[in-house]
Write a protein that holds these residues in place. Sequence first.
Motif, PDB file in Angstrom:
ATOM      1  N   ILE A   3      13.127 -24.199  23.919  1.00 41.66           N
ATOM      2  CA  ILE A   3      14.409 -24.503  23.293  1.00 41.66           C
ATOM      3  C   ILE A   3      14.734 -23.384  22.315  1.00 41.66           C
ATOM      4  CG2 ILE A   3      15.673 -26.170  21.877  1.00 41.66           C
ATOM      5  CD1 ILE A   3      13.245 -28.124  22.854  1.00 41.66           C
ATOM      6  N   ASP A  88       7.020 -29.117  23.494  1.00 40.53           N
ATOM      7  CA  ASP A  88       8.238 -28.333  23.310  1.00 40.53           C
ATOM      8  C   ASP A  88       7.992 -27.223  22.297  1.00 40.53           C
ATOM      9  OD1 ASP A  88       9.471 -30.107  25.015  1.00 40.53           O
ATOM     10  OD2 ASP A  88      10.534 -31.189  23.436  1.00 40.53           O
ATOM     11  N   TYR A  90      10.224 -24.464  20.011  1.00 39.84           N
ATOM     12  CA  TYR A  90      11.531 -24.045  19.520  1.00 39.84           C
ATOM     13  C   TYR A  90      11.459 -22.579  19.111  1.00 39.84           C
ATOM     14  CZ  TYR A  90      13.138 -28.854  19.422  1.00 39.84           C
ATOM     15  OH  TYR A  90      13.531 -30.125  19.780  1.00 39.84           O
ATOM     16  N   ALA A 105      14.424 -20.251  29.010  1.00 39.21           N
ATOM     17  CA  ALA A 105      14.850 -21.375  28.174  1.00 39.21           C
ATOM     18  C   ALA A 105      15.377 -22.528  29.015  1.00 39.21           C
ATOM     19  CB  ALA A 105      15.919 -20.917  27.192  1.00 39.21           C
ATOM     20  N   ASP A 106      15.097 -23.735  28.546  1.00 38.30           N
ATOM     21  CA  ASP A 106      15.608 -24.955  29.169  1.00 38.30           C
ATOM     22  C   ASP A 106      16.810 -25.503  28.426  1.00 38.30           C
ATOM     23  OD1 ASP A 106      13.319 -25.378  31.110  1.00 38.30           O
ATOM     24  OD2 ASP A 106      12.225 -25.359  29.207  1.00 38.30           O
ATOM     25  N   VAL A 107      16.817 -25.318  27.103  1.00 29.17           N
ATOM     26  CA  VAL A 107      17.856 -25.880  26.235  1.00 29.17           C
ATOM     27  C   VAL A 107      18.261 -24.825  25.212  1.00 29.17           C
ATOM     28  CG1 VAL A 107      18.399 -27.713  24.553  1.00 29.17           C
ATOM     29  CG2 VAL A 107      16.913 -28.208  26.503  1.00 29.17           C
ATOM     30  N   ILE A 109      20.383 -24.668  21.553  1.00 25.52           N
ATOM     31  CA  ILE A 109      21.002 -25.433  20.470  1.00 25.52           C
ATOM     32  C   ILE A 109      21.627 -24.426  19.520  1.00 25.52           C
ATOM     33  CG2 ILE A 109      20.664 -27.089  18.603  1.00 25.52           C
ATOM     34  CD1 ILE A 109      18.180 -28.106  20.096  1.00 25.52           C
ATOM     35  N   THR A 153      24.694 -28.472  21.961  1.00 22.92           N
ATOM     36  CA  THR A 153      23.491 -28.465  22.764  1.00 22.92           C
ATOM     37  C   THR A 153      23.880 -28.197  24.213  1.00 22.92           C
ATOM     38  OG1 THR A 153      22.416 -30.048  21.283  1.00 22.92           O
ATOM     39  CG2 THR A 153      21.473 -29.801  23.491  1.00 22.92           C
ATOM     40  N   HIS A 155      22.248 -27.553  28.201  1.00 20.25           N
ATOM     41  CA  HIS A 155      21.097 -27.640  29.110  1.00 20.25           C
ATOM     42  C   HIS A 155      21.353 -26.722  30.293  1.00 20.25           C
ATOM     43  CE1 HIS A 155      20.201 -31.255  26.797  1.00 20.25           C
ATOM     44  NE2 HIS A 155      18.974 -31.115  27.239  1.00 20.25           N
TER      45      HIS A 155
END
Length: 157
Positions: A3, A88, A90, A105-107, A109, A153, A155
């Motif tokens: 993330i 996870d 960050y 990266a998956d997410v 923010i 956010t 995805h």
Amino acid sequence: MIILIWAEDETGAIGKDGHLPWRLPNDMRFFKETTTGHAIVMGRKTFQSMNERPLPNRDNYVLTRQADYKKSGVHIIQDIKDLPHERDVYVIGGSEIYKLFLPMADVLIRTKIVGDFSGDTFFPEVDWNQWQLTEEIIGQEDDRNKYAHSFQTFHRK
């Protein structure tokens, strides 16, 4: 899951002279609430810009090419393979570290701040066709938070 979390202005700036170019307590609170209890990874320069103090209540990883770099309270790593795979992670900066982790990266923010703060460090180019906005929260402006902002956010599609 990988993330990436960051704040940027309308030009994509994320820093100036090694620091955030704005003061936005809402973003600091959001960052703390989002990352507390998790593993975070940052580059050595980002860690040094934080006075080489690990962020509390997080497993701090510092990625550096300097094999002899040592600091207490953090995990010093030279390879992303040394990050924990069972939880996870960050990614909190800086620009080169974001660029390294963006392909995996998956997410994402992002705190988007309205304004141009004449930054000298920018978030790497993102192919937004690969990402879907899944949540957006409008930040509250007040005496301490003088800039319009939102927490977004994304995805990976």
